[in-house]
Design a protein around this motif. Structure first.
Motif, PDB file in Angstrom:
ATOM      1  N   ALA A  35       0.833  -1.208   0.000  1.00 32.58           N
ATOM      2  CA  ALA A  35       0.000   0.000   0.000  1.00 32.58           C
ATOM      3  C   ALA A  35       0.866   1.255   0.000  1.00 32.58           C
ATOM      4  CB  ALA A  35      -0.920  -0.011   1.220  1.00 32.58           C
ATOM      5  N   ALA A  36       1.969   1.236   0.754  1.00 33.35           N
ATOM      6  CA  ALA A  36       2.870   2.397   0.765  1.00 33.35           C
ATOM      7  C   ALA A  36       3.504   2.591  -0.599  1.00 33.35           C
ATOM      8  CB  ALA A  36       3.948   2.188   1.828  1.00 33.35           C
ATOM      9  N   MET A  37       3.902   1.497  -1.266  1.00 39.15           N
ATOM     10  CA  MET A  37       4.488   1.609  -2.598  1.00 39.15           C
ATOM     11  C   MET A  37       3.493   2.212  -3.584  1.00 39.15           C
ATOM     12  SD  MET A  37       4.392  -0.060  -5.791  1.00 39.15           S
ATOM     13  CE  MET A  37       3.769  -1.692  -5.407  1.00 39.15           C
ATOM     14  N   VAL A  38       2.244   1.725  -3.544  1.00 38.92           N
ATOM     15  CA  VAL A  38       1.221   2.246  -4.456  1.00 38.92           C
ATOM     16  C   VAL A  38       0.971   3.727  -4.190  1.00 38.92           C
ATOM     17  CG1 VAL A  38      -1.231   2.096  -5.063  1.00 38.92           C
ATOM     18  CG2 VAL A  38       0.123   0.007  -4.787  1.00 38.92           C
ATOM     19  N   SER A  39       0.903   4.111  -2.936  1.00 47.13           N
ATOM     20  CA  SER A  39       0.632   5.509  -2.591  1.00 47.13           C
ATOM     21  C   SER A  39       1.766   6.422  -3.041  1.00 47.13           C
ATOM     22  CB  SER A  39       0.424   5.638  -1.078  1.00 47.13           C
ATOM     23  OG  SER A  39      -0.659   4.853  -0.644  1.00 47.13           O
ATOM     24  N   SER A  53     -12.755  -0.094  -8.899  1.00 48.64           N
ATOM     25  CA  SER A  53     -13.024  -0.966  -7.747  1.00 48.64           C
ATOM     26  C   SER A  53     -14.334  -1.739  -7.909  1.00 48.64           C
ATOM     27  CB  SER A  53     -13.080  -0.133  -6.463  1.00 48.64           C
ATOM     28  OG  SER A  53     -14.123   0.835  -6.552  1.00 48.64           O
ATOM     29  N   ALA A  54     -14.721  -2.018  -9.158  1.00 42.77           N
ATOM     30  CA  ALA A  54     -15.992  -2.705  -9.393  1.00 42.77           C
ATOM     31  C   ALA A  54     -15.998  -4.109  -8.799  1.00 42.77           C
ATOM     32  CB  ALA A  54     -16.273  -2.774 -10.891  1.00 42.77           C
ATOM     33  N   MET A  55     -14.813  -4.744  -8.816  1.00 42.54           N
ATOM     34  CA  MET A  55     -14.747  -6.115  -8.306  1.00 42.54           C
ATOM     35  C   MET A  55     -14.563  -6.175  -6.781  1.00 42.54           C
ATOM     36  SD  MET A  55     -15.083  -8.199 -10.852  1.00 42.54           S
ATOM     37  CE  MET A  55     -14.396  -9.729 -10.242  1.00 42.54           C
ATOM     38  N   LEU A  56     -14.281  -5.032  -6.186  1.00 39.33           N
ATOM     39  CA  LEU A  56     -13.941  -5.009  -4.762  1.00 39.33           C
ATOM     40  C   LEU A  56     -15.095  -5.513  -3.900  1.00 39.33           C
ATOM     41  CD1 LEU A  56     -11.905  -4.188  -2.569  1.00 39.33           C
ATOM     42  CD2 LEU A  56     -12.960  -1.914  -2.585  1.00 39.33           C
ATOM     43  N   THR A  57     -16.280  -4.988  -4.132  1.00 40.04           N
ATOM     44  CA  THR A  57     -17.427  -5.349  -3.290  1.00 40.04           C
ATOM     45  C   THR A  57     -17.803  -6.811  -3.451  1.00 40.04           C
ATOM     46  OG1 THR A  57     -18.272  -3.093  -3.523  1.00 40.04           O
ATOM     47  CG2 THR A  57     -19.807  -4.782  -2.731  1.00 40.04           C
ATOM     48  N   VAL A  58     -17.829  -7.281  -4.705  1.00 39.90           N
ATOM     49  CA  VAL A  58     -18.237  -8.672  -4.947  1.00 39.90           C
ATOM     50  C   VAL A  58     -17.253  -9.639  -4.319  1.00 39.90           C
ATOM     51  CG1 VAL A  58     -18.697 -10.390  -6.727  1.00 39.90           C
ATOM     52  CG2 VAL A  58     -19.412  -8.020  -7.067  1.00 39.90           C
ATOM     53  N   LEU A  59     -15.968  -9.454  -4.604  1.00 37.47           N
ATOM     54  CA  LEU A  59     -14.966 -10.376  -4.070  1.00 37.47           C
ATOM     55  C   LEU A  59     -14.860 -10.268  -2.551  1.00 37.47           C
ATOM     56  CD1 LEU A  59     -12.118 -10.032  -6.743  1.00 37.47           C
ATOM     57  CD2 LEU A  59     -13.834 -11.830  -6.518  1.00 37.47           C
ATOM     58  N   GLY A  60     -14.985  -9.061  -2.028  1.00 34.76           N
ATOM     59  CA  GLY A  60     -14.914  -8.898  -0.578  1.00 34.76           C
ATOM     60  C   GLY A  60     -16.046  -9.615   0.133  1.00 34.76           C
ATOM     61  N   LEU A 390      -5.941  -8.849  -0.961  1.00 33.16           N
ATOM     62  CA  LEU A 390      -5.258  -7.811  -0.192  1.00 33.16           C
ATOM     63  C   LEU A 390      -4.145  -7.149  -1.008  1.00 33.16           C
ATOM     64  CD1 LEU A 390      -5.009  -9.589   3.289  1.00 33.16           C
ATOM     65  CD2 LEU A 390      -6.547  -7.719   2.638  1.00 33.16           C
ATOM     66  N   PHE A 391      -3.518  -7.888  -1.919  1.00 33.73           N
ATOM     67  CA  PHE A 391      -2.454  -7.303  -2.744  1.00 33.73           C
ATOM     68  C   PHE A 391      -3.014  -6.237  -3.676  1.00 33.73           C
ATOM     69  CE2 PHE A 391       0.256  -7.091  -6.463  1.00 33.73           C
ATOM     70  CZ  PHE A 391       1.514  -6.958  -5.897  1.00 33.73           C
ATOM     71  N   PHE A 392      -4.175  -6.501  -4.260  1.00 34.99           N
ATOM     72  CA  PHE A 392      -4.751  -5.544  -5.206  1.00 34.99           C
ATOM     73  C   PHE A 392      -5.666  -4.528  -4.536  1.00 34.99           C
ATOM     74  CE2 PHE A 392      -3.685  -9.019  -8.165  1.00 34.99           C
ATOM     75  CZ  PHE A 392      -2.950  -8.286  -9.099  1.00 34.99           C
ATOM     76  N   LEU A 393      -5.904  -4.654  -3.247  1.00 29.74           N
ATOM     77  CA  LEU A 393      -6.765  -3.700  -2.553  1.00 29.74           C
ATOM     78  C   LEU A 393      -6.245  -2.256  -2.646  1.00 29.74           C
ATOM     79  CD1 LEU A 393      -9.232  -3.209  -0.731  1.00 29.74           C
ATOM     80  CD2 LEU A 393      -7.771  -3.709   1.246  1.00 29.74           C
ATOM     81  N   PRO A 394      -4.951  -1.982  -2.403  1.00 34.39           N
ATOM     82  CA  PRO A 394      -4.485  -0.589  -2.508  1.00 34.39           C
ATOM     83  C   PRO A 394      -4.686   0.011  -3.902  1.00 34.39           C
ATOM     84  CG  PRO A 394      -2.856  -1.962  -1.413  1.00 34.39           C
ATOM     85  CD  PRO A 394      -3.870  -2.880  -1.967  1.00 34.39           C
ATOM     86  N   PHE A 395      -4.567  -0.803  -4.960  1.00 38.43           N
ATOM     87  CA  PHE A 395      -4.753  -0.297  -6.315  1.00 38.43           C
ATOM     88  C   PHE A 395      -6.191   0.178  -6.539  1.00 38.43           C
ATOM     89  CE2 PHE A 395      -1.205  -3.205  -6.457  1.00 38.43           C
ATOM     90  CZ  PHE A 395      -0.300  -2.581  -7.287  1.00 38.43           C
ATOM     91  N   GLN A 396      -7.134  -0.423  -5.810  1.00 41.28           N
ATOM     92  CA  GLN A 396      -8.538  -0.102  -6.027  1.00 41.28           C
ATOM     93  C   GLN A 396      -9.030   1.062  -5.166  1.00 41.28           C
ATOM     94  OE1 GLN A 396     -11.115  -3.735  -6.611  1.00 41.28           O
ATOM     95  NE2 GLN A 396      -9.321  -4.773  -5.738  1.00 41.28           N
ATOM     96  N   VAL A 397      -8.385   1.324  -4.059  1.00 39.86           N
ATOM     97  CA  VAL A 397      -8.893   2.361  -3.148  1.00 39.86           C
ATOM     98  C   VAL A 397      -8.028   3.616  -3.144  1.00 39.86           C
ATOM     99  CG1 VAL A 397      -9.954   0.615  -1.671  1.00 39.86           C
ATOM    100  CG2 VAL A 397      -7.656   1.412  -1.153  1.00 39.86           C
ATOM    101  N   TRP A 398      -6.888   3.605  -3.856  1.00 40.99           N
ATOM    102  CA  TRP A 398      -6.007   4.767  -3.833  1.00 40.99           C
ATOM    103  C   TRP A 398      -6.710   6.021  -4.331  1.00 40.99           C
ATOM    104  CZ3 TRP A 398      -2.401   7.865  -2.456  1.00 40.99           C
ATOM    105  CH2 TRP A 398      -1.980   8.890  -3.301  1.00 40.99           C
ATOM    106  N   SER A 399      -7.469   5.916  -5.391  1.00 37.85           N
ATOM    107  CA  SER A 399      -8.107   7.104  -5.967  1.00 37.85           C
ATOM    108  C   SER A 399      -9.098   7.744  -5.004  1.00 37.85           C
ATOM    109  CB  SER A 399      -8.831   6.723  -7.268  1.00 37.85           C
ATOM    110  OG  SER A 399      -9.792   5.709  -7.013  1.00 37.85           O
TER     111      SER A 399
END
Length: 520
Positions: A35-39, A53-60, A390-399
Motif C-alpha cells: 500500500a505504501a508503494m502504491v501511494s 473498484s468494481a470487483m472489490l465489493t463482490v470479491l470482498g 489484499l495485494f490488489f486492494l491498494p490499487f482499487q482504493v487509492w483514488s
C-alpha cells in the motif's frame, strides 16, 4: 487458557501472546508495504497505480462469507472437543459410583470360602477408580502428542498394572512385555534427559522399598531412597501451604520409575521473541556470527521447534498411543471378574459397560478432531485468494483514500488474516496454546470428583434418616423424624388413620410451599 474479556480486563504480555498478532504480523507488514508503494508511486510520479473498484465489493463479500464459514467450522470443532471432555467426566463419575457404591464391601472369597477383609476390598475398589482417573490423564497426553505412560501425573496411577504376559517379572524377557509397557519403554528412550527422582519401587514411609522389585537406574546416582522420598513428598502440611508453585502431582502416589518421568505439563519454552515477534528479524541477522554451542539433549516435545523464523506457530506431530485402550481393557476385565464372582447386578453391569463404551467413543472422536484438519486444497485456495485480494486492494482504493490507503490496507489485512488464523489455531484445541482447552484443569477436576466419590462412606439409610436433623414433612409438619418416630400416640402411627394423616400433612406442605414461593 486465556478467557477474559479484553474490554474489561487489564492487558498483559501473556494475553498479548494469546492473540494471533504473532502469526500474522509479517503478512500485515507486507501488504502495508504494498500500500505504501502504491501511494508513493501514484503521488510522486506520473503513473497512477489505480483501477476501478468494481470487483472489490463482490470479491470482498465472497471472501468474508468463506472466512466466516472457516472460522465457524473451526469453532464447532473447539466446542465439540469441550463437550467430549464433559462426556469423559460424566462417564468417569458413573464408573466410579458403580464401583464404590454398588460393588459390595462385604463379600466371601469363593476360593477360600472366607470373608475378605474390608481393607482388601477398599484397596481393590480404590485402585480401579485410580485407573478411571488415569484414563483421562492418558487421553490428555495422547491429544498433546505425548505417547507412553512415563509422566509424573500418569505413571503413579498405572504402575501397579501387570507388565508381562505369562511369566513372573524375574523370569520375563522383553518379548513377554505387554503392548502398553513395551511401546512406552521404546518411547522413553527418546527422553533420557528428562528429569526424575523416582524409581519403579514403591516407597514406604521409612523410605525403604519393597523387596523383589527392580533396582533403580544408575542415573539416580548416590541419592538415597529416604532423600528421594522426602525431597518429593515428605514436606509437611505447613510447607505445602507456603509453597508458591502449583504442584498438583503432590497428591499422587510416590513410586520409583525405571525410566525418567517427564513433566505432567511440558509446554514449549517461552522467550522474548514470543512476545515481541518482530525481534526475530535481528535474531536471523546475528545468527551467522554466533558461536554454536553444544546443546544438552532434551525431550522431543521440548526441543522441537514451536515457531517458524517469522514467529508463526508450528503444530506438533500427532502420535499413536494405546494407553487409553489398555486402561479400558483392564476396566472391562474388572467388570467381567465382578460378574463371574456374582458381585454386580446385571442392570448395573449394563451401566458399567455403557460408561466404558462412552469413554472409548469419546477418545475416538477426540482423536478424529485432532487428526482431521481442513483439506489442504481448501486452506491453500482460501489463503491465496485472500492474499491476491489484499495485494490488489491498494490499487482499487487509492483514488478515493489517498495516503489513507496505507492504514486502511493494514487494518483490512489485520482483520481478514486474523479471522483466518483464528480458525486455523482453534481447529485443534488440545495443545499448549493459550487459546486451547485447559486439559490439565479438566483432568484435575475429574481427580477431585473421583476422590469425593471415594470419600463417601456408603452408610445405611437407617443411620441418618431417623435423626433429629431431619424434618422430612416440612413445612406442613416441622417435627423431626426422631420426634415423629417416638410419638407413638400420634395419628401417623394409627393402623387405620396413619397413611391418611400423612397424606393430609403432605397436602398441607404443598399448599404452604405454593403460597410461600409464588410472587405476589
Amino acid at each position: 487458557m486465556v478467557a477474559h474479556n479484553p474490554l474489561f480486563a487489564s492487558w498483559s504480555l501473556r494475553k498479548f501472546k494469546a492473540t494471533v498478532i504473532n502469526d500474522i504480523w509479517p503478512e500485515v507488514l507486507f501488504f502495508s508495504g504494498v500500500a505504501a508503494m502504491v501511494s508513493l508511486v501514484s503521488d510522486l510520479t506520473s503513473h497512477k497505480l489505480s483501477f476501478s473498484s468494481a470487483m472489490l465489493t463482490v470479491l470482498g463479500t465472497v471472501l468474508g462469507l468463506v472466512i466466516s464459514f472457516r472460522t465457524s467450522s473451526a469453532y464447532e470443532r473447539y466446542m465439540e472437543g469441550r463437550k467430549l471432555w464433559t462426556a469423559i467426566a460424566l462417564a468417569s463419575r458413573n464408573i466410579a459410583q458403580v464401583i464404590w457404591i454398588h460393588v459390595p464391601f462385604e463379600r466371601i472369597d469363593k476360593k477360600t470360602g472366607q470373608r475378605r477383609s474390608n481393607l482388601e476390598v477398599v484397596i481393590e475398589k480404590k485402585s480401579m477408580i485410580n485407573l478411571v482417573q488415569a484414563y483421562a490423564v492418558s487421553v490428555k497426553h495422547l491429544l498433546r502428542g505425548e505417547a507412553g505412560v512415563y509422566y509424573e501425573d500418569l505413571y503413579p496411577l498405572v504402575c501397579f498394572l501387570p507388565r508381562y504376559a505369562s511369566h513372573a517379572p524375574e523370569n520375563a524377557s522383553e518379548e513377554d512385555m505387554l503392548p502398553m509397557w513395551r511401546a512406552s519403554a521404546m518411547d522413553a528412550q527418546k527422553h533420557r534427559a528428562a528429569h526424575t527422582l523416582t524409581s519403579s519401587r514403591p516407597l514406604s514411609r521409612s523410605g525403604t522399598a519393597n523387596e523383589g522389585s527392580p533396582e533403580p537406574e544408575k542415573e539416580l546416582g548416590q541419592i538415597s531412597e529416604d532423600q528421594i522420598y522426602h525431597s518429593l513428598r515428605g514436606r509437611s502440611r505447613e510447607a505445602l501451604k507456603k509453597a508458591r508453585k502449583f504442584d498438583p502431582e503432590m497428591a499422587l502416589p510416590v513410586v520409583y520409575s525405571e525410566h525418567p518421568l517427564q513433566p505432567a505439563r511440558n509446554p514449549p519454552k517461552e522467550s522474548i521473541f514470543d512476545y515481541l515477534p518482530f525481534l526475530r528479524v535481528f535474531k536471523i541477522l546475528v545468527a551467522p556470527f554466533r558461536r554454536s554451542k553444544p546443546k544438552p539433549e532434551l525431550p522431543t516435545s521440548a526441543s522441537a521447534a514451536t515457531r517458524s523464523f517469522t514467529g508463526k506457530r508450528l503444530r506438533p506431530e500427532a502420535v499413536d498411543s494405546n494407553v487409553p485402550l489398555e486402561i479400558t481393557l483392564f476396566l472391562s476385565n474388572y467388570l467381567a471378574w465382578l460378574l463371574k464372582n456374582g458381585q454386580l447386578q446385571p442392570a448395573l453391569a449394563s451401566a458399567f459397560v455403557t460408561a466404558i463404551s462412552s469413554l472409548q467413543d469419546t477418545v475416538t472422536n477426540l482423536d478424529r478432531i485432532r487428526n482431521t484438519p481442513l483439506p489442504f486444497a481448501y486452506q491453500a485456495h482460501l489463503r491465496i485468494s485472500l492474499w491476491i485480494y489484499l495485494f490488489f486492494l491498494p490499487f482499487q482504493v487509492w483514488s478515493s483514500f489517498g495516503y489513507l490507503t496505507i492504514p486502511g490496507t493494514a487494518f483490512a489485512s489485520f482483520l481478514l488474516l486474523g479471522f483466518l488464523e483464528i480458525g486455523q489455531e482453534i481447529e485443534n484445541p488440545f495443545n499448549y496454546d493459550l487459546n486451547d482447552l485447559d486439559l490439565d484443569s479438566f483432568c484435575l477436576q475429574i481427580q477431585r470428583e473421583l476422590h469425593e466419590i471415594t470419600a463417601h462412606s456408603c452408610p445405611d439409610p437407617d443411620e441418618f434418616l431417623f435423626t433429629a436433623w431431619n424434618q422430612p414433612f416440612a413445612p406442613g409438619d416441622r417435627r423431626t423424624a426422631e420426634e415423629m418416630m417416638n410419638d407413638v400416640n400420634h395419628s401417623y402411627h394409627g393402623p387405620d388413620t396413619g397413611m391418611h394423616s400423612i397424606r393430609r400433612t403432605l397436602l398441607k406442605s404443598w399448599w404452604d410451599v405454593d403460597e410461600i414461593t409464588r410472587q405476589k
